[in-house]
Design an enzyme around this catalytic site. Structure first.
Site, short mmCIF file in Angstrom:
data_model
loop_
_atom_site.label_atom_id
_atom_site.label_comp_id
_atom_site.label_asym_id
_atom_site.label_seq_id
_atom_site.Cartn_x
_atom_site.Cartn_y
_atom_site.Cartn_z
N ASP A 84 1.01 -0.86 0.24
CA ASP A 84 -0.01 -0.38 -0.01
C ASP A 84 1.05 1.24 -0.01
O ASP A 84 1.97 1.28 0.55
CB ASP A 84 -0.74 0.17 0.97
CG ASP A 84 -2.23 0.33 1.13
OD1 ASP A 84 -2.46 1.01 0.07
OD2 ASP A 84 -3.43 0.31 1.33
N HIS A 119 3.37 3.80 -8.70
CA HIS A 119 3.18 2.18 -9.03
C HIS A 119 4.46 1.91 -9.83
O HIS A 119 5.10 0.43 -9.17
CB HIS A 119 1.95 2.13 -10.15
CG HIS A 119 0.23 2.77 -9.43
ND1 HIS A 119 0.62 2.30 -8.03
CD2 HIS A 119 -0.55 3.14 -10.09
CE1 HIS A 119 -1.71 2.38 -8.11
NE2 HIS A 119 -1.99 3.29 -8.87
N LEU A 164 12.30 -20.06 -4.44
CA LEU A 164 11.44 -19.54 -3.77
C LEU A 164 9.64 -19.17 -4.90
O LEU A 164 9.37 -18.70 -6.21
CB LEU A 164 11.21 -17.80 -4.06
CG LEU A 164 10.26 -16.60 -3.28
CD1 LEU A 164 10.10 -16.45 -2.41
CD2 LEU A 164 11.17 -15.69 -3.88
N GLU A 172 1.07 -14.38 11.69
CA GLU A 172 1.67 -12.87 12.69
C GLU A 172 1.52 -11.82 11.40
O GLU A 172 1.36 -11.73 10.38
CB GLU A 172 2.93 -13.25 12.57
CG GLU A 172 3.44 -14.62 14.06
CD GLU A 172 2.73 -13.54 15.39
OE1 GLU A 172 3.03 -12.65 15.23
OE2 GLU A 172 2.64 -14.63 16.28
C1 V07 Z 1 1.75 -3.82 -9.83
C2 V07 Z 1 3.61 -2.49 -8.73
C3 V07 Z 1 3.77 -3.40 -6.81
C4 V07 Z 1 2.86 -2.29 -5.92
C5 V07 Z 1 1.36 -2.68 -6.02
C6 V07 Z 1 0.22 -1.92 -7.19
C7 V07 Z 1 1.45 -1.66 -9.08
C8 V07 Z 1 4.56 -6.12 -10.22
C9 V07 Z 1 3.83 -7.26 -10.72
C10 V07 Z 1 3.59 -7.89 -11.36
C11 V07 Z 1 1.88 -8.94 -11.69
C12 V07 Z 1 2.54 -9.87 -12.58
C13 V07 Z 1 3.09 -10.47 -13.16
C14 V07 Z 1 4.40 -10.22 -12.36
C15 V07 Z 1 4.30 -9.09 -12.19
C16 V07 Z 1 2.31 -5.59 -11.14
C17 V07 Z 1 0.16 -4.93 -11.12
C18 V07 Z 1 0.63 -3.79 -10.09
C19 V07 Z 1 -1.35 -5.22 -11.32
F1 V07 Z 1 3.32 -12.38 -13.03
N1 V07 Z 1 4.03 -5.01 -9.54
N2 V07 Z 1 3.08 -5.02 -10.42
N3 V07 Z 1 0.81 -6.06 -11.39
N4 V07 Z 1 2.11 -2.82 -8.98
#
Ligand code: V07
Length: 257
Positions: free
Chosen positions: A38, A55, A149, A224
């Site tokens: 967040d 983001h 992992l 936790e």
């Molecule tokens: C998103 C970055 C992290 C903060 C929270 C919201 C924004 C990595 C992914 C992702 C998702 C699937 C995948 C590889 C990478 C991602 C969304 C938003 C929608 F296979 N960060 N991130 N996807 N944020």
């Protein structure tokens, strides 16, 4: 002279980090860490940047935390990337978010493959744009034999709908005779999207929010919780180490006789 060298190469900081990592590995590390990431919007607002800049920065943090989790010997890292509620955001923001999996994997997938990380996903795929699904499925396919992992992305995920889906499937399987007799908690768990993943040992939520927000309601029953005011784009390796250290202190206190 030594202090100049230290300043130039930041030697102390990185060796402090390595020492903390080695110390953590001497004790039981949480097998499954789940993170609610967040504060990306707030991080951007503080800098007078558009929300999407937050983001994007947050995505880079996911990379660094994945590397550290792998180094620590964590079994599963679940990150809440997009909730079923996030569709309410402006269309342009949603479109930007849906490109992040491609961008993340475009540069990071080779490293995930070579570092033995297995990519998985929980959430409702049916509403995601095809280009997003393609990126995630390619990553899952290319890492499916990896044994290190598990990097589990919660994408278009909501826990109540997951539980309801499990109940519906159980009813179907009862009717078709696939499922007989009593249903145990273990049986029920296997119907959730987390299927054969272990329940999280540690939940982290950043940005000062102290809520679950429809995240893994069943799976977090015994976990936790660790909350921090740090905004996700500011989240550093040191913050994850602190969370794990606190976790280890707590389990020593409560686990002992
Ligand atoms: C998103 C970055 C992290 C903060 C929270 C919201 C924004 C990595 C992914 C992702 C998702 C699937 C995948 C590889 C990478 C991602 C969304 C938003 C929608 F296979 N960060 N991130 N996807 N944020």
């Amino acid at each position: 002279m030594y202090s100049l060298w230290k300043r130039l190469f930041n030697k102390d900081a990185s060796s402090d980090l390595n020492k903390r990592i080695q110390d953590i590995k001497k004790n039981a590390v949480p097998f499954h860490i789940a993170i609610i990431m967040d504060g990306n919007g707030r991080w951007a607002k503080k800098r007078a940047l558009p929300r999407v800049a937050g983001h994007h920065e947050g995505m880079k943090v996911v990379r660094r935390i994945t590397r550290l989790a792998n180094k620590l010997g964590i079994g599963t890292l679940t990150v809440y990337a997009f909730s079923t509620e996030n569709w309410k955001r402006p269309k342009s923001e949603v479109e930007f978010l849906m490109k992040l999996p491609e961008e993340f994997l475009g540069s990071f997938l080779p490293e995930l493959v070579s570092e033995n990380v297995k990519v998985e996903m929980i959430g409702d795929k049916s509403y995601l744009p095809p280009h997003t699904i393609r990126a995630v499925e390619t990553a899952m396919e290319k890492t499916k034999h990896n044994t290190g992992l598990i990097l589990n992305f919660a994408l278009n995920y909501g826990s109540r709908s997951e539980i309801l889906g499990a109940v519906k499937k159980i009813i179907d399987d009862k009717k078709s005779g696939l499922l007989n007799g009593d249903i145990t908690e273990e049986d029920f768990s296997s119907y959730l999207m987390t299927g054969n993943l272990q329940d999280p040992d540690l939940l982290i939520r950043t940005s000062g929010e102290i809520r679950l927000s429809n995240f893994m309601l069943w799976q977090l029953a015994y976990s936790e919780f660790w909350f921090t005011d740090v905004l996700w784009p500011d989240f550093k390796e040191e913050d994850l180490l602190e969370a794990v250290e606190v976790y280890q202190k707590r389990s020593r206190r409560f686990g002992g006789v």
